[in-house]
Design a protein around this motif. Structure first.
Motif, mmCIF file in Angstrom:
data_model
loop_
_atom_site.group_PDB
_atom_site.id
_atom_site.type_symbol
_atom_site.label_atom_id
_atom_site.label_comp_id
_atom_site.label_asym_id
_atom_site.label_seq_id
_atom_site.Cartn_x
_atom_site.Cartn_y
_atom_site.Cartn_z
ATOM 1 N N UNK A 15 51.618 71.218 30.829
ATOM 2 C CA UNK A 15 51.496 72.194 29.660
ATOM 3 C C UNK A 15 50.095 72.664 29.905
ATOM 4 N N UNK A 16 49.116 71.808 30.140
ATOM 5 C CA UNK A 16 47.616 72.417 30.380
ATOM 6 C C UNK A 16 47.639 73.130 31.735
ATOM 7 N N UNK A 17 48.172 72.684 32.694
ATOM 8 C CA UNK A 17 48.512 73.576 33.894
ATOM 9 C C UNK A 17 49.139 74.791 33.537
ATOM 10 N N UNK A 18 50.131 74.942 32.791
ATOM 11 C CA UNK A 18 50.501 76.297 32.570
ATOM 12 C C UNK A 18 49.463 76.965 31.862
ATOM 13 N N UNK A 19 48.963 76.426 30.852
ATOM 14 C CA UNK A 19 47.731 77.150 30.180
ATOM 15 C C UNK A 19 46.803 77.605 30.984
ATOM 16 N N UNK A 20 46.404 76.886 32.105
ATOM 17 C CA UNK A 20 45.190 77.300 33.075
ATOM 18 C C UNK A 20 45.604 78.390 33.806
ATOM 19 N N UNK A 21 46.805 78.474 34.140
ATOM 20 C CA UNK A 21 47.384 79.540 34.939
ATOM 21 C C UNK A 21 47.168 80.946 34.415
ATOM 22 N N UNK A 22 47.502 80.846 32.961
ATOM 23 C CA UNK A 22 47.542 82.544 32.270
ATOM 24 C C UNK A 22 46.404 82.630 31.620
ATOM 25 N N UNK A 23 45.676 81.511 30.944
ATOM 26 C CA UNK A 23 44.461 81.543 29.901
ATOM 27 C C UNK A 23 45.029 82.043 28.614
ATOM 28 N N UNK A 24 43.902 82.261 27.637
ATOM 29 C CA UNK A 24 44.472 82.818 26.371
ATOM 30 C C UNK A 24 44.941 84.215 26.414
ATOM 31 N N UNK A 32 46.083 93.187 27.137
ATOM 32 C CA UNK A 32 46.982 93.519 28.430
ATOM 33 C C UNK A 32 48.474 92.853 28.209
ATOM 34 N N UNK A 33 48.555 91.869 27.429
ATOM 35 C CA UNK A 33 49.521 91.284 27.181
ATOM 36 C C UNK A 33 50.384 91.928 25.978
ATOM 37 N N UNK A 34 51.509 92.679 26.242
ATOM 38 C CA UNK A 34 51.947 93.404 25.103
ATOM 39 C C UNK A 34 51.935 93.059 23.806
ATOM 40 N N UNK A 35 52.577 91.533 23.533
ATOM 41 C CA UNK A 35 52.840 90.908 22.346
ATOM 42 C C UNK A 35 51.568 90.556 21.820
ATOM 43 N N UNK A 36 50.318 90.605 22.399
ATOM 44 C CA UNK A 36 49.068 90.192 22.020
ATOM 45 C C UNK A 36 48.089 91.614 22.010
ATOM 46 N N UNK A 37 48.681 92.339 22.080
ATOM 47 C CA UNK A 37 47.891 93.952 22.035
ATOM 48 C C UNK A 37 46.967 93.825 21.003
ATOM 49 N N UNK A 38 47.023 93.647 19.903
ATOM 50 C CA UNK A 38 46.241 93.735 18.684
ATOM 51 C C UNK A 38 45.487 92.488 18.206
ATOM 52 N N UNK A 39 45.635 91.338 18.884
ATOM 53 C CA UNK A 39 44.895 90.293 18.538
ATOM 54 C C UNK A 39 44.732 89.575 19.938
#
Length: 438
Positions: free
Chosen positions: A35-44, A48-55
């Motif tokens: 899981x941490x490796x998955x996070x490291x691959x994409x970061x916070x 530019x991530x559409x679902x997080x455009x406003x946050x």
């Protein structure tokens, strides 16, 4: 060609924090490392991530507190805790308390009528998994999988009618800033009925960050009322993820109150897996100063003959910002779907901001779906009317604001629960409604 991804200070702190507590977390270390490796691959997530455009968490999160794993000798005064939980006392709830990411048996009551264990115990006994595969690609969910220190594992037996609400309390000792990661897994059996309340309660304040995930499975013909409250004036950023799966002929009602928190993201992924089920998702966002509250919903109509309703209201002052993203997906075979959503914002200052992004993604032709959003200010004619009747300005403003949000409370069928939620919400609104104006 490989492009190096630059990590922010917060991302580095998350990776280093996991490394420092990995040995203290409950079992399944291989899963946590993945899981941490998955996070490291994409970061916070960022804009530019559409679902997080406003946050944009990559920009908004500057510092990360140490993970709350292996905390010992944590002290919370029980009388102070009970005072913060006073609005719920009339409901005589079953209380399950987690302090700084750990189950606190001494502050909790017996879970009468349901099967309960803490996640840390359940994982050690290999009774349950600590992940929800449907949304494993979410970076914040990956973080939760890696860092979750505890949570509630609850099974409501088939046919059980649980009279006392289950009150899950997320408390903080307030001693030090912490990153608290909790994961709750709840299964409601066929034909059962239960009310679940989640609330923050921090008598000494709370600092740092919180990342909570609730995996909820609602069985056939079951009924669930679910309330989530974050209105404790805590100086803590929070991410809350609901992963809900509904079987046939069941009902699910979710009500959220979020107020006076610097940064909050409430995201719910609700999937209809059985026909003839209905959901009602509603809530209230209250913001002032530079507070930021994001409500994101994804309602997946994967089967025919289901109904969804969404209603959220925001009351914003100063430079506060609220976000409402509501996506309704209607799959090709989901005929006879009935889905509606609405978001309304009341702006008390010209410097506030409300971002509404309703979406309908429809692949069936025999459906009834609609959405809408409105933004308004206090009606000066109504203010004049109330003032002309001798009502002072603060009281007049409070009356109009309470009238604006009142529709959401009507969504709560249980009278006692409606009164408790109204008390919490109106107390949070009072600070904004009665604020002195220049």
């Amino acid at each position: 060609m490989t492009v190096a991804v630059m990590m922010t200070k917060a991302e580095k702190a998350l990776i280093e924090g996991f490394a420092s507590v990995q040995g203290q977390l409950p079992r399944d270390k291989a899963m946590r490392a993945r899981a941490m490796a998955d996070f490291q691959e994409v970061g916070l997530p960022h804009r530019r991530v559409e679902a997080w455009k406003y946050t944009d968490l990559k920009a908004l999160l500057k510092d990360i507190a140490p993970p709350a794993a292996g905390q010992t000798d944590v002290v919370v005064d029980i009388k102070a805790l009970e005072a913060t939980l006073e609005p719920w006392s009339a409901l005589n709830p079953v209380r399950l308390v987690f302090v700084d990411g750990q189950f606190a048996a001494a502050l909790s009551s017996d879970a009468a009528g349901v099967s309960f264990s803490s996640l840390a115990t359940a994982v050690e006994q290999a009774e349950t998994q600590v992940h929800h595969g449907d949304i494993a690609s979410e970076a914040v969910v990956a973080l939760n999988r890696a860092l979750a220190s505890d949570g509630a594992v609850i099974d409501v037996p088939a046919g059980a009618r649980i009279e006392r609400p289950l009150l899950i309390v997320h408390a903080a000792s307030g001693e030090n800033p912490l990153l608290v990661s909790l994961r709750h897994r709840i299964k409601v059996g066929e034909g059962a009925a239960v009310t679940i309340i989640e609330t923050d309660a921090s008598p000494n304040g709370a600092r740092g960050q919180a990342n909570t995930l609730i995996s909820l499975e609602v069985g056939p013909r079951a009924q669930v009322q679910h309330v989530q409250v974050n209105a404790t004036h805590a100086d803590r950023a929070g991410i809350l993820t609901n992963a809900v799966t509904l079987d046939a002929e069941c009902g699910y009602r979710l009500f959220q109150v979020t107020a006076h928190a610097p940064l909050v993201r409430n995201q719910s992924f609700i999937t209809f897996a059985g026909e003839n089920s209905a959901i009602d998702v509603s809530g209230l966002m209250i913001g002032e100063g530079k507070e930021h509250c994001d409500t994101t919903l994804v309602i997946d109509h994967a089967v025919p003959n289901c109904e969804s309703r969404e209603l959220f209201k925001a009351v914003l002052d100063d430079q506060a910002r609220a976000v409402f993203q509501g996506k309704v997906i209607v799959r090709p075979d989901a005929q006879k779907t009935d889905g509606k959503q609405m978001a309304n914002a009341l702006m008390l200052s010209p410097d506030t901001e409300f971002n509404a992004k309703p979406e309908l993604e429809i692949y069936a032709d025999d459906v009834v779906c609609g959405h809408g959003a409105t933004i308004a200010e206090l009606d000066p004619h109504m203010m004049f009317y109330l003032r002309s009747r001798g009502i002072p300005v603060p009281e007049a403003r409070a009356l109009l604001i309470e009238s604006f949000v009142g529709e959401t409370f009507e969504k709560i069928e249980h009278e006692g629960l409606r009164e408790a939620i109204s008390e919490v919400a109106l107390a949070a609104l009072a600070k904004v409604a009665r604020k002195e104006r220049v």
